[in-house]
Design a protein around this motif. Structure first.
Motif, PDB file in Angstrom:
ATOM      1  N   THR A  15      48.924  31.153  33.690  1.00 41.18           N
ATOM      2  CA  THR A  15      48.372  32.510  33.824  1.00 41.18           C
ATOM      3  C   THR A  15      46.949  32.614  33.275  1.00 41.18           C
ATOM      4  O   THR A  15      46.259  33.602  33.537  1.00 41.18           O
ATOM      5  N   GLY A  16      46.509  31.650  32.494  1.00 39.61           N
ATOM      6  CA  GLY A  16      45.191  31.716  31.865  1.00 39.61           C
ATOM      7  C   GLY A  16      45.148  32.678  30.694  1.00 39.61           C
ATOM      8  O   GLY A  16      44.084  32.904  30.106  1.00 39.61           O
ATOM      9  N   LYS A  17      46.288  33.261  30.336  1.00 37.47           N
ATOM     10  CA  LYS A  17      46.295  34.212  29.221  1.00 37.47           C
ATOM     11  C   LYS A  17      46.121  33.472  27.902  1.00 37.47           C
ATOM     12  O   LYS A  17      46.719  32.432  27.671  1.00 37.47           O
ATOM     13  N   GLN A  22      43.134  40.241  24.592  1.00 44.58           N
ATOM     14  CA  GLN A  22      43.381  41.175  25.685  1.00 44.58           C
ATOM     15  C   GLN A  22      42.396  40.825  26.807  1.00 44.58           C
ATOM     16  O   GLN A  22      41.188  41.041  26.671  1.00 44.58           O
ATOM     17  N   GLY A  23      42.881  40.230  27.871  1.00 40.16           N
ATOM     18  CA  GLY A  23      41.982  39.821  28.964  1.00 40.16           C
ATOM     19  C   GLY A  23      41.480  41.020  29.762  1.00 40.16           C
ATOM     20  O   GLY A  23      41.989  42.133  29.631  1.00 40.16           O
ATOM     21  N   VAL A  24      40.474  40.744  30.594  1.00 36.82           N
ATOM     22  CA  VAL A  24      39.941  41.770  31.489  1.00 36.82           C
ATOM     23  C   VAL A  24      40.393  41.413  32.897  1.00 36.82           C
ATOM     24  O   VAL A  24      40.297  40.251  33.308  1.00 36.82           O
ATOM     25  N   ALA A  40      35.756  44.905  56.457  1.00 33.92           N
ATOM     26  CA  ALA A  40      36.922  44.118  56.010  1.00 33.92           C
ATOM     27  C   ALA A  40      37.302  44.514  54.578  1.00 33.92           C
ATOM     28  O   ALA A  40      38.491  44.576  54.240  1.00 33.92           O
ATOM     29  N   PHE A  41      36.306  44.795  53.746  1.00 31.29           N
ATOM     30  CA  PHE A  41      36.590  45.188  52.357  1.00 31.29           C
ATOM     31  C   PHE A  41      37.380  46.497  52.325  1.00 31.29           C
ATOM     32  O   PHE A  41      38.413  46.592  51.660  1.00 31.29           O
ATOM     33  N   GLU A  42      36.912  47.510  53.050  1.00 35.44           N
ATOM     34  CA  GLU A  42      37.599  48.816  53.034  1.00 35.44           C
ATOM     35  C   GLU A  42      38.992  48.698  53.645  1.00 35.44           C
ATOM     36  O   GLU A  42      39.926  49.335  53.160  1.00 35.44           O
ATOM     37  N   GLU A  43      39.134  47.872  54.687  1.00 34.43           N
ATOM     38  CA  GLU A  43      40.464  47.683  55.299  1.00 34.43           C
ATOM     39  C   GLU A  43      41.425  47.040  54.304  1.00 34.43           C
ATOM     40  O   GLU A  43      42.566  47.457  54.175  1.00 34.43           O
ATOM     41  N   ALA A  44      40.944  46.019  53.598  1.00 36.62           N
ATOM     42  CA  ALA A  44      41.795  45.318  52.616  1.00 36.62           C
ATOM     43  C   ALA A  44      42.185  46.269  51.490  1.00 36.62           C
ATOM     44  O   ALA A  44      43.344  46.319  51.062  1.00 36.62           O
ATOM     45  N   LEU A  45      41.233  47.071  51.024  1.00 38.11           N
ATOM     46  CA  LEU A  45      41.472  47.988  49.904  1.00 38.11           C
ATOM     47  C   LEU A  45      42.430  49.106  50.309  1.00 38.11           C
ATOM     48  O   LEU A  45      43.180  49.622  49.483  1.00 38.11           O
ATOM     49  N   HIS A  46      42.385  49.481  51.578  1.00 38.92           N
ATOM     50  CA  HIS A  46      43.277  50.510  52.089  1.00 38.92           C
ATOM     51  C   HIS A  46      44.733  50.039  51.977  1.00 38.92           C
ATOM     52  O   HIS A  46      45.639  50.831  51.719  1.00 38.92           O
ATOM     53  N   LYS A  47      44.939  48.720  52.142  1.00 39.75           N
ATOM     54  CA  LYS A  47      46.298  48.158  52.088  1.00 39.75           C
ATOM     55  C   LYS A  47      46.769  47.984  50.658  1.00 39.75           C
ATOM     56  O   LYS A  47      47.912  48.207  50.316  1.00 39.75           O
ATOM     57  N   ASP A  48      45.862  47.514  49.773  1.00 33.30           N
ATOM     58  CA  ASP A  48      46.283  47.111  48.425  1.00 33.30           C
ATOM     59  C   ASP A  48      45.043  46.970  47.543  1.00 33.30           C
ATOM     60  O   ASP A  48      43.935  46.792  48.051  1.00 33.30           O
ATOM     61  N   ASN A  49      45.283  47.034  46.224  1.00 35.45           N
ATOM     62  CA  ASN A  49      44.175  46.830  45.289  1.00 35.45           C
ATOM     63  C   ASN A  49      44.572  45.726  44.304  1.00 35.45           C
ATOM     64  O   ASN A  49      44.787  45.987  43.119  1.00 35.45           O
ATOM     65  N   PRO A  50      44.696  44.489  44.797  1.00 38.03           N
ATOM     66  CA  PRO A  50      45.230  43.417  43.951  1.00 38.03           C
ATOM     67  C   PRO A  50      44.246  42.990  42.855  1.00 38.03           C
ATOM     68  O   PRO A  50      43.038  43.230  42.970  1.00 38.03           O
ATOM     69  N   ILE A  51      44.771  42.343  41.832  1.00 42.30           N
ATOM     70  CA  ILE A  51      43.910  41.702  40.841  1.00 42.30           C
ATOM     71  C   ILE A  51      43.290  40.490  41.529  1.00 42.30           C
ATOM     72  O   ILE A  51      44.007  39.643  42.068  1.00 42.30           O
ATOM     73  N   VAL A  52      41.979  40.405  41.546  1.00 42.02           N
ATOM     74  CA  VAL A  52      41.287  39.257  42.145  1.00 42.02           C
ATOM     75  C   VAL A  52      41.063  38.182  41.081  1.00 42.02           C
ATOM     76  O   VAL A  52      41.223  36.999  41.352  1.00 42.02           O
ATOM     77  N   TYR A  53      40.693  38.601  39.865  1.00 42.10           N
ATOM     78  CA  TYR A  53      40.567  37.611  38.782  1.00 42.10           C
ATOM     79  C   TYR A  53      40.747  38.250  37.414  1.00 42.10           C
ATOM     80  O   TYR A  53      40.646  39.471  37.271  1.00 42.10           O
ATOM     81  N   THR A  54      41.040  37.386  36.452  1.00 47.70           N
ATOM     82  CA  THR A  54      41.138  37.823  35.058  1.00 47.70           C
ATOM     83  C   THR A  54      40.264  36.897  34.217  1.00 47.70           C
ATOM     84  O   THR A  54      40.070  35.727  34.565  1.00 47.70           O
ATOM     85  N   VAL A  55      39.722  37.438  33.136  1.00 49.06           N
ATOM     86  CA  VAL A  55      38.960  36.625  32.181  1.00 49.06           C
ATOM     87  C   VAL A  55      39.427  36.992  30.782  1.00 49.06           C
ATOM     88  O   VAL A  55      39.484  38.172  30.439  1.00 49.06           O
ATOM     89  N   SER A  56      39.776  35.984  30.003  1.00 45.16           N
ATOM     90  CA  SER A  56      40.126  36.199  28.599  1.00 45.16           C
ATOM     91  C   SER A  56      39.041  35.544  27.765  1.00 45.16           C
ATOM     92  O   SER A  56      38.868  34.325  27.795  1.00 45.16           O
TER      93      SER A  56
END
Ligand code: PA5
Ligand code: MN
Length: 200
Positions: A15-17, A22-24, A40-56
């Motif tokens: 997980t990289g945790k 507390q990661g971002v 494509a960005f707005e279409e993807a966001l309309h479907k879901d707002n997934p976590i793309v990356y995390t940084v600890s």
């Protein structure tokens, strides 16, 4: 050495945790303007707002000569044909360099010299390091099917400056064509988008 808060850091290789940090998380909505294809960005966001990356981020000390580092996890995916990416930044202290260490997955570092605007793409793979010189815009891109795990190590007073990238973005994109990463000029990719052809 007593001013250093901790000498040992443990992180989860899946997980990289990082223990005690507390990661971002950066979600798709936080990356508006980063991808070249706004439709494509707005279409993807309309479907879901997934976590793309995390940084600890680990900040053991803030003295002269100290180092900070971040464990990053960038998930696989695309927006249009463009692979998931980090926002990208310059260091506020422009001279500050950084070392990236690849741990898992298949990535690329997109580097762009701030002054000459010259682009360089370097593989970010397990058991390899990438040296990011000072004065260089840098962005991480996951071109594989699994999470990309890496560490970035930089001077404690480097600072992250996102303004320049928010203004003009990188000149180069990495897009998926027939399952493979292809490096393209951003403008050329944008000209090839369906909405540019149909005027949608
Ligand atoms: O400090 C670094 O260069 C990394 O830890 C990055 O912060 C990390 O890859 C996330 O990218 P960004 O800071 O551009 O969102
Ligand atoms: Mn950096």
């Amino acid at each position: 050495m007593s001013r250093i808060t901790s000498l040992l850091t443990r992180f989860d290789p899946e997980t990289g945790k990082v223990e005690g940090v507390q990661g971002v998380s950066r979600r798709l909505a936080d990356l508006r303007g980063a991808f070249a294809d706004p439709v494509a960005f707005e279409e993807a966001l309309h479907k879901d707002n997934p976590i793309v990356y995390t940084v600890s981020s680990v900040t053991p000390g803030d003295g002269k000569g100290d180092l900070h580092y971040g464990v990053g996890v960038l998930f696989p995916g695309t927006v249009g044909q463009e692979y998931y990416l980090t926002k990208g930044h310059l260091h506020s202290w422009r001279e500050a360099a950084e070392i990236y260490v690849g741990l898992h997955g298949e990535g690329r570092m997109l580097l762009e010299d701030e002054a000459t605007k010259e682009s360089t793409v370097v593989e970010l793979l397990p058991n390899s390091t990438v040296y990011v010189p000072g004065h260089t815009m840098h962005r991480t891109i996951n071109v594989g099917p699994v999470p990309l795990l890496y560490i970035g190590i930089y001077p404690a007073d480097a600072g992250h400056d996102y303004r320049e990238i928010a203004k003009r973005n990188f000149r180069t994109v990495i897009v998926e064509k027939e399952g493979k990463p292809v490096v393209m000029d951003r403008e050329e990719y944008m000209r090839s988008l369906p909405q540019m052809k149909t005027g949608r």
